[in-house]
Motif scaffolding. Sequence first.
Motif, PDB file in Angstrom:
ATOM      1  N   ARG A 504      83.747 -49.115  11.778  1.00 54.44           N
ATOM      2  CA  ARG A 504      83.905 -49.907  13.005  1.00 54.44           C
ATOM      3  C   ARG A 504      82.655 -50.757  13.186  1.00 54.44           C
ATOM      4  N   TRP A 505      82.853 -52.070  13.228  1.00 59.45           N
ATOM      5  CA  TRP A 505      81.749 -53.025  13.415  1.00 59.45           C
ATOM      6  C   TRP A 505      81.740 -53.423  14.895  1.00 59.45           C
ATOM      7  N   ILE A 506      80.603 -53.226  15.545  1.00 55.58           N
ATOM      8  CA  ILE A 506      80.461 -53.506  16.973  1.00 55.58           C
ATOM      9  C   ILE A 506      79.398 -54.581  17.128  1.00 55.58           C
ATOM     10  N   CYS A 507      79.789 -55.715  17.707  1.00 58.49           N
ATOM     11  CA  CYS A 507      78.911 -56.877  17.744  1.00 58.49           C
ATOM     12  C   CYS A 507      79.212 -57.701  18.991  1.00 58.49           C
ATOM     13  N   GLY A 508      78.729 -58.935  19.034  1.00 60.52           N
ATOM     14  CA  GLY A 508      78.988 -59.793  20.175  1.00 60.52           C
ATOM     15  C   GLY A 508      79.860 -60.987  19.868  1.00 60.52           C
ATOM     16  N   GLU A 509      80.189 -61.204  18.602  1.00 59.26           N
ATOM     17  CA  GLU A 509      80.825 -62.446  18.172  1.00 59.26           C
ATOM     18  C   GLU A 509      82.259 -62.233  17.735  1.00 59.26           C
ATOM     19  N   ASP A 510      83.205 -62.909  18.421  1.00 56.93           N
ATOM     20  CA  ASP A 510      84.614 -62.827  18.050  1.00 56.93           C
ATOM     21  C   ASP A 510      84.866 -63.317  16.635  1.00 56.93           C
ATOM     22  N   TYR A 511      84.115 -64.327  16.225  1.00 51.42           N
ATOM     23  CA  TYR A 511      84.357 -64.936  14.914  1.00 51.42           C
ATOM     24  C   TYR A 511      84.067 -63.980  13.764  1.00 51.42           C
ATOM     25  N   ALA A 512      83.354 -62.888  14.043  1.00 55.29           N
ATOM     26  CA  ALA A 512      83.004 -61.947  12.968  1.00 55.29           C
ATOM     27  C   ALA A 512      84.237 -61.425  12.248  1.00 55.29           C
ATOM     28  N   SER A 513      85.312 -61.169  12.999  1.00 54.96           N
ATOM     29  CA  SER A 513      86.517 -60.641  12.350  1.00 54.96           C
ATOM     30  C   SER A 513      87.152 -61.684  11.438  1.00 54.96           C
ATOM     31  N   ILE A 514      87.141 -62.937  11.867  1.00 58.30           N
ATOM     32  CA  ILE A 514      87.694 -64.012  11.036  1.00 58.30           C
ATOM     33  C   ILE A 514      86.856 -64.166   9.772  1.00 58.30           C
ATOM     34  N   TRP A 515      85.551 -64.104   9.927  1.00 60.93           N
ATOM     35  CA  TRP A 515      84.634 -64.212   8.785  1.00 60.93           C
ATOM     36  C   TRP A 515      84.889 -63.089   7.779  1.00 60.93           C
ATOM     37  N   LEU A 516      85.009 -61.861   8.288  1.00 60.31           N
ATOM     38  CA  LEU A 516      85.272 -60.732   7.398  1.00 60.31           C
ATOM     39  C   LEU A 516      86.605 -60.905   6.681  1.00 60.31           C
ATOM     40  N   ARG A 517      87.618 -61.355   7.404  1.00 59.36           N
ATOM     41  CA  ARG A 517      88.944 -61.536   6.818  1.00 59.36           C
ATOM     42  C   ARG A 517      88.923 -62.621   5.739  1.00 59.36           C
ATOM     43  N   GLU A 518      88.166 -63.689   6.002  1.00 62.16           N
ATOM     44  CA  GLU A 518      88.057 -64.771   5.018  1.00 62.16           C
ATOM     45  C   GLU A 518      87.373 -64.285   3.733  1.00 62.16           C
ATOM     46  N   GLN A 519      86.334 -63.490   3.876  1.00 63.85           N
ATOM     47  CA  GLN A 519      85.635 -62.987   2.689  1.00 63.85           C
ATOM     48  C   GLN A 519      86.524 -62.022   1.908  1.00 63.85           C
ATOM     49  N   ALA A 520      87.281 -61.188   2.624  1.00 61.96           N
ATOM     50  CA  ALA A 520      88.183 -60.250   1.949  1.00 61.96           C
ATOM     51  C   ALA A 520      89.246 -60.997   1.157  1.00 61.96           C
ATOM     52  N   ALA A 521      89.744 -62.107   1.728  1.00 57.52           N
ATOM     53  CA  ALA A 521      90.760 -62.888   1.027  1.00 57.52           C
ATOM     54  C   ALA A 521      90.181 -63.544  -0.230  1.00 57.52           C
ATOM     55  N   LYS A 522      88.958 -64.052  -0.122  1.00 59.60           N
ATOM     56  CA  LYS A 522      88.321 -64.681  -1.284  1.00 59.60           C
ATOM     57  C   LYS A 522      88.142 -63.689  -2.432  1.00 59.60           C
ATOM     58  N   LEU A 523      87.830 -62.450  -2.074  1.00 63.80           N
ATOM     59  CA  LEU A 523      87.564 -61.424  -3.082  1.00 63.80           C
ATOM     60  C   LEU A 523      88.812 -60.638  -3.466  1.00 63.80           C
ATOM     61  N   ASN A 524      89.946 -60.985  -2.844  1.00 57.15           N
ATOM     62  CA  ASN A 524      91.223 -60.312  -3.117  1.00 57.15           C
ATOM     63  C   ASN A 524      91.104 -58.802  -2.918  1.00 57.15           C
ATOM     64  N   MET A 525      90.524 -58.424  -1.786  1.00 55.03           N
ATOM     65  CA  MET A 525      90.274 -57.012  -1.513  1.00 55.03           C
ATOM     66  C   MET A 525      91.419 -56.372  -0.739  1.00 55.03           C
TER      67      MET A 525
END
Length: 774
Positions: A504-525
Motif C-alpha cells: 500500500r503506497w500512501i502519498c499526497g498525489e493522485d497522479y501517483a497511481s496513473i504513473w505506476l499504472r503507466e510504468q507497469a504497462a510499459k514493462l508488461n507486468m
Amino acid sequence: MKKPLATQLHEPALFARSTRVHTQSLVPGKTRILLLEAGDQLTVVNVEGNQQAEILALNEQGLCALESLGLSNNTPNNTLHQSLSTHTDCPDAFKTLIQQLNPLPCSVNLWDEALPAGYRLTLIASDKMWIVLSIPDCKTPVDSQARSSELELILTRLDAQALPTLPSSLGEVVNEFTLHPGTARAYPVKAGEYIQVIDVAGRQCSDFVAFDFTALNQGQCVELDPTVTRTLNGHAYPGPGLFSKFFDQQMQPMLEVIQDTVGRHDSFALACTARYYESMGYMGHDNCSDNISHALQPFGIPSKPGWPAINFFFNTQINEHQQMTLDEPWSRPGDYVLLRALKDLLCVSTSCPDDIDPANGWMPTDIHIRLYSAQEHFSPAMSTRTLPNSEPVLTRKSGFYPHLSALTQHFTEYRGWWLPTHFNGYGSLQEYYGCRERVAVMDLSALRKFDILGPDAEALLNYCLTRDIRKLAVGQVVYSAMCYEHGGMLDDGTLLRLGPDNFRWICGEDYASIWLREQAAKLNMKVWIKSATDQIHNLAVQGPLSRELLTQLIWTPATQPSVTELGWFRLTIGRLNDYNGCPLMVTRTGYTGELGYEIWCHPDDATALWTQLWEKGKHLGLVPLGLEALDMLRIEAGLVFAGYEFCDQTDPFTAGIGFCVPLKSKQDEFIGREALLARQAHPQHKLMGLRILGNETAHHGDRVYQGRAQVGIVTSATRSPITGQNIALCRLDVRYCTLGTPLQLGKLDGHQKRLEVEVCAPIFYDPDKTRVRS
C-alpha cells in the motif's frame, strides 16, 4: 520552400478542438445515462482493472437493446434497477420512457471475467438507444483488497455536435436562461437563493455585477464594490481566484461563493469595454460593459463606460512588474460557479463577445444561468482533477468530519478534502503543546492510498521508488521518494508491505497511481494498482502518551504485534476494543517528530473509532490537532512538504531526504537513477535550517542573501514555541551550508529591509529522533 507552420496544440479538455469525442468518468455508486444515435460508439475503459459494471440498453420503444450490442448472453444483474429508482437527474425523455415500462428489461454485467487494467470494450449503437451504466458501491473493510474503482467512458459521436449538452441541475430550479456571446441580462435574485454560472462549452468568460435590490427601490444605487471586497478579504489587488464573500459599498456582504469547479478567475478587473476594442482597431465591437449598461437601463441605473465586475472564468495573471496578462480560460465544458445571495439582489450576467484575443479561447460560446431555491442546501466545495480531462471531483468530507465540525468551523481545502486549520477553545498553540506534551489526534484522510497487488508488485515498486523494496519485510513500513527520469520528485510517501505480493503506497498525489499504472504497462507486468483513498480513512494519534491511549483501544490477535510491541515504521492489523470490533490497521508513523501512530479504518467505522478515542483520551489530555499546529510541529522536526521543500524540479538530495536514495546499496535499476547519480555528484543546493536573529518571522518564498547576491530561498518557516526562536527551512547554495554561516533574509524588495540569520541543521527539535523512536 518552407511549408506554413501551424501551432501544435495538445488540449485534451477543450471541446472546440474535438466536437465528436467526449470523455467522462463513472465512479462507484453512481449511474450514467447516455443517449446514443445510430453509429455512435461508446468505449468503456477498465481503468484500474478487475472492476465489474452493470449495463441496461433500451431502444426508443423501451425494448431491450443488449443483443444489438453483443451483450445479450452476459450474466443478468438487476441491482441497477434499484439505483435508477433513486436517480434524481434522469433526462426527461428517459424518465418518461421508463415510467411506461413495468417491469424494466433485464440488465447484465458488462463483462463476465476479471480484466486487466486499461482493458477497453467498444459498443456501437445500431439505432437510437439509451445506455445506462452503473458501478456497485462495494463497501469493503480496511483489511480487504476488493476496492471499487472508476471506469472511463469515451463517447464518439458519428456526427459532430455544435455544443455540449448542459449539465444536470443541482436542485430545484426557479429560473434559468442562456446567454449567447455578446449579450447580457439583468435578473432579480432573492436572499438565500443560489446563482449558478455555467460555462457550457468551456473557455468562455462571463462578467457579473450586482445591486442591493431593496436600496434600488428606495432610490439608492448600492452595488458590488471591488475595493471594499478586496480590503475585507485582505487582498491588495485583483488576482486569480474568487473571494469567499463579496461586499457592497456599505461593507455589507452581498454574495458568498459555495462551489467552484474551476479555481481560476479574475475577480474585479473591468468588464471588456468599447475603448479596449477601439484601441485594437475594432470600432463598434460588442463589449460587456455596454451590454451591462443596456441591461440596467430599465432600472434607472446610470451607464458606465467600464463596469467593475466579477470576471468569471477570465484567466489573467499579474506578473512581477504589476502588469496584467491574459491567456485562454481554464474552464472545461460544464464547469460552473455557484453563489448564494445574502440579500435581495439585482444581478447582471454576460457572455463575453471577445474574439480578438485568447480571453474566450478565440471562439466565444454560451453562458447558462440557473437560479435555485433558497430551500436547497449545497455543501461548500471546490473541484480537483487528476488529469485535464478528468471529471471534476468536488471537495470531500471524511468520515470524521461530523465530529470535527462539532469542534470547529475553521476548515480549509487541502488536495480535495476539507481539513480543520484550528479548533474552537484550543487554538494552534494549545494544540501544539498538547501534541508535544500529551497526545493529539488529527484527521489525515486526505492522504492518497493505493494498493499494489500481484506477483510483479515488488518489482514494479522497486523500479518506481528510490528505496530498495526487496529489503522491505512483511509488516514493515518505509519512507521513500518517487522520481521522474530527470531526478525531479513526483511525490514522497510511505510504503506498507502487507504481504509478499501486497503493498500500500500512501502519498499526497493522485497522479501517483496513473504513473505506476503507466510504468507497469510499459514493462508488461502482472500487477494491479487499485485506488483505496475513499475506502480507507485515517487518524494520526501523536504525542508521548499516544501509546498509552492506543493500548486501551486496539485489540490485536496473537499473530500480530500489539501496540506496545509495535516498532518504529512497522504496522499491525487489529480491531477496535476486542475480537468483534471493527477492523483497523495501525502504523507507527507520523509527521510531528513525536512518538506517534496512525489508525486506518473504513469510513463506515469512523464514528465508532472517533467516539472511543475521544472518550478514552480525555483523562490523558487529548487535544484535536489542526493544520496550523501541524505545520509548526513538522518544521521543527525538519519534515518536508510537497510544494514547499520539493517539486518536480527538486531531487531528494536537494529536498533534504537523500537518505531515502540508497544509490550505493541498491543495485537494481529504478526511475531517475542516472539523473540522481549526476545530481548527487554535482549538488547545487541543499536543504538547511535558518535561525532568525530577532522576533520577525520569515515566510515561504523569502529570499536569502550574501551581500547583493541571492543564495537561497525559504521553503517553510514558523515561530517555534519550544525553542522560542523564529526558524526556517531553506534551499541554500551549497557554498554557504557550513553551520553557523551568517546570512541575511531579504524583505520588501530584498534589499531595503533585511533580517540577520544563521545557518543551522534543518532539524530544530530532537535531531537524534529519540522521542519518535521511544
